[in-house]
Design an enzyme around this catalytic site. Structure first.
Site, mmCIF file in Angstrom:
data_model
loop_
_atom_site.group_PDB
_atom_site.id
_atom_site.type_symbol
_atom_site.label_atom_id
_atom_site.label_comp_id
_atom_site.label_asym_id
_atom_site.label_seq_id
_atom_site.Cartn_x
_atom_site.Cartn_y
_atom_site.Cartn_z
ATOM 1 N N CYS A 103 21.558 -0.256 -135.702
ATOM 2 C CA CYS A 103 20.786 0.989 -135.764
ATOM 3 C C CYS A 103 21.020 1.898 -134.560
ATOM 4 C CB CYS A 103 19.306 0.673 -135.911
ATOM 5 S SG CYS A 103 18.950 -0.280 -137.405
ATOM 6 N N LYS A 114 7.634 -1.772 -137.234
ATOM 7 C CA LYS A 114 8.646 -2.241 -138.177
ATOM 8 C C LYS A 114 9.129 -3.624 -137.750
ATOM 9 C CE LYS A 114 13.145 -1.169 -140.117
ATOM 10 N NZ LYS A 114 14.227 -0.190 -140.264
ATOM 11 N N ARG A 149 19.734 -3.278 -147.829
ATOM 12 C CA ARG A 149 20.992 -3.295 -147.061
ATOM 13 C C ARG A 149 22.189 -3.399 -147.989
ATOM 14 N NH1 ARG A 149 18.923 -7.197 -142.126
ATOM 15 N NH2 ARG A 149 17.344 -5.736 -141.381
ATOM 16 N N ARG A 177 18.787 -7.896 -136.294
ATOM 17 C CA ARG A 177 18.095 -6.773 -135.662
ATOM 18 C C ARG A 177 16.908 -7.222 -134.811
ATOM 19 N NH1 ARG A 177 20.975 -3.279 -138.530
ATOM 20 N NH2 ARG A 177 20.672 -2.849 -140.748
ATOM 21 N N GLU A 206 2.800 -0.664 -130.289
ATOM 22 C CA GLU A 206 3.839 0.216 -130.843
ATOM 23 C C GLU A 206 3.215 1.462 -131.480
ATOM 24 O OE1 GLU A 206 6.993 0.395 -130.755
ATOM 25 O OE2 GLU A 206 7.838 -1.564 -130.320
ATOM 26 N N LYS A 235 5.708 -1.488 -141.741
ATOM 27 C CA LYS A 235 6.738 -1.927 -142.673
ATOM 28 C C LYS A 235 7.206 -3.330 -142.346
ATOM 29 C CE LYS A 235 11.474 -0.738 -143.665
ATOM 30 N NZ LYS A 235 12.615 0.014 -143.231
HETATM 31 C C1 PBG Z 1 16.918 1.302 -141.496
HETATM 32 C C2 PBG Z 1 16.032 1.037 -142.641
HETATM 33 C C3 PBG Z 1 15.954 -0.152 -143.355
HETATM 34 C C4 PBG Z 1 15.005 0.050 -144.336
HETATM 35 C C5 PBG Z 1 14.536 1.352 -144.212
HETATM 36 N N1 PBG Z 1 15.184 1.940 -143.140
HETATM 37 C C6 PBG Z 1 16.738 -1.394 -143.250
HETATM 38 C C7 PBG Z 1 16.786 -2.163 -142.028
HETATM 39 O O1 PBG Z 1 16.025 -1.957 -141.074
HETATM 40 O O2 PBG Z 1 17.670 -3.013 -141.986
HETATM 41 C C8 PBG Z 1 14.586 -0.978 -145.329
HETATM 42 C C9 PBG Z 1 13.878 -0.483 -146.522
HETATM 43 C C10 PBG Z 1 13.771 -1.473 -147.608
HETATM 44 O O3 PBG Z 1 14.090 -2.671 -147.483
HETATM 45 O O4 PBG Z 1 13.329 -1.035 -148.675
HETATM 46 N N2 PBG Z 1 17.608 2.478 -141.643
#
Ligand code: PBG
Length: 328
Positions: free
Chosen positions: A129, A195, A205, A217, A233, A248
């Site tokens: 990322c 997150k 992914r 990650r 956070e 999330k």
């Molecule tokens: C990263 C991002 C992710 C998701 C949303 N934004 C994937 C990750 O962090 O690997 C996941 C969303 C989902 O699983 O529906 N850009």
């Protein structure tokens, strides 16, 4: 028999149960994620996400139109570029994939809410990322200006809200500063403040082509053993200028949704992620549960926990459940 309490009294008829319902969901609180990929005239199946599609920019209006018919008016856009590089430079190109989709959608549907994911993982050749150091670690501070440029280009292309999902420290402040400098003060930030490093992102992914080539990650996304860290956070992103705070995933994190909703001073969104969608679809396809009922029940759970907004691939189905009277 004299019972002092008879909770069943209020469960006797559907009308009574609806009268005393504590959680009512509105379709105005729903956001549908959409995948845009480079190309022309494309609508293809999203791998691992039965019933979802990836669209080229010329066909993305179809997806919006269909969802609007179901009552959905807010969309979260993810881009799948044709070319990736070490920095993820397609993310901030003026005619990048998300920027193309934004321009098309903004002119066709001036009234819809367009939100953009701000992250580099779909755009980097290594799938992380942010940019990597020589040692292969994600370099927080080198990544911030790239995220800010990405957010700025999306805002200029018509986004109402930008949604950073990268989990770099300080990115909300970096994005707010650049947006304000460029006079984009009206564009809001819906930060993925909380997150977690979740196994529930795998179908996403596969669809977005953003699986890290090496490693995981866990040194930037949160450790799912922690709840107090979520408050930290959320507070940081709020202080840095986030307008909406997101948690999330949703389903395995409802305690966190409740905690953030109770302590934050901003609207709280929860993201029911790809693995949650895939899990219900797979169970229903195997005849293990009723899909419509399970969708309504899980959506109610997220709002009952305290979320104000739900981002879900089932947003149109949830809107239908509301119309049916199962949620509204
Ligand atoms: C990263 C991002 C992710 C998701 C949303 N934004 C994937 C990750 O962090 O690997 C996941 C969303 C989902 O699983 O529906 N850009």
């Amino acid at each position: 028999m004299t019972l002092s309490e008879r909770p069943r009294r209020l469960r006797q008829t559907p009308a009574l149960r609806r009268l005393v319902r504590e959680t009512r969901v509105s379709r105005d609180a729903l956001v549908l994620p959409l995948f845009v990929r480079e190309g022309v005239s494309i609508r293809e199946n999203a791998p691992g996400l039965a019933g979802l599609y990836r669209y080229s920019p010329d066909r993305i209006p179809e997806a919006v139109e269909t969802a609007m018919t179901a009552g959905i008016n807010a969309f979260l856009l993810f881009g799948i570029p044709a070319h990736k590089d070490r920095e993820g430079s397609e993310a901030w190109r003026e005619d990048g994939i998300v920027q193309q989709a934004l321009k098309t959608l903004r002119s066709r549907f001036p009234e819809v809410i367009l939100i953009t994911d701000v992250c580099l993982c779909e755009y980097t050749s290594h799938g992380h990322c942010g940019v990597l150091t020589e040692a292969g670690l994600v370099d927080n501070d080198q990544t911030l200006p790239l995220l800010a440029m990405t957010a700025r280009s999306q805002a200029e292309a018509g986004a109402d809200l930008v949604a950073p999902s990268d989990m770099m420290d300080g990115r909300v402040a970096a994005i707010r500063q650049v947006l304000d400098q460029k006079g984009l003060t009206q564009v809001g930030i819906m930060s993925y403040a909380v997150k977690y490093a979740s196994s529930f992102y795998r179908p996403f992914r596969d669809t977005a082509g953003s699986r890290p080539a090496q490693g995981d990650r866990r040194n930037y996304q949160m450790d799912w053993h922690n709840r107090r860290e979520a408050s930290r956070e959320a507070a940081l992103d709020q202080a840095e200028g986030a307008d909406i705070l997101m948690v999330k995933p949703a389903l395995a994190y409802l305690d966190v949704v409740a905690e953030v909703a109770a302590t934050a001073n901003r609207p709280v969104a929860a993201y029911s992620v790809s693995g949650e969608y895939a899990m219900l679809q797979a169970a229903a396809a195997a005849g293990l549960l009723d899909l419509e009922e399970a969708i309504a029940e899980t959506a109610a759970g997220v709002f009952r926990a305290g979320a104000d907004i739900l981002v879900s691939y089932f947003a149109p189905e949830i809107a239908t459940a509301i119309k049916r009277g199962d949620l509204g």
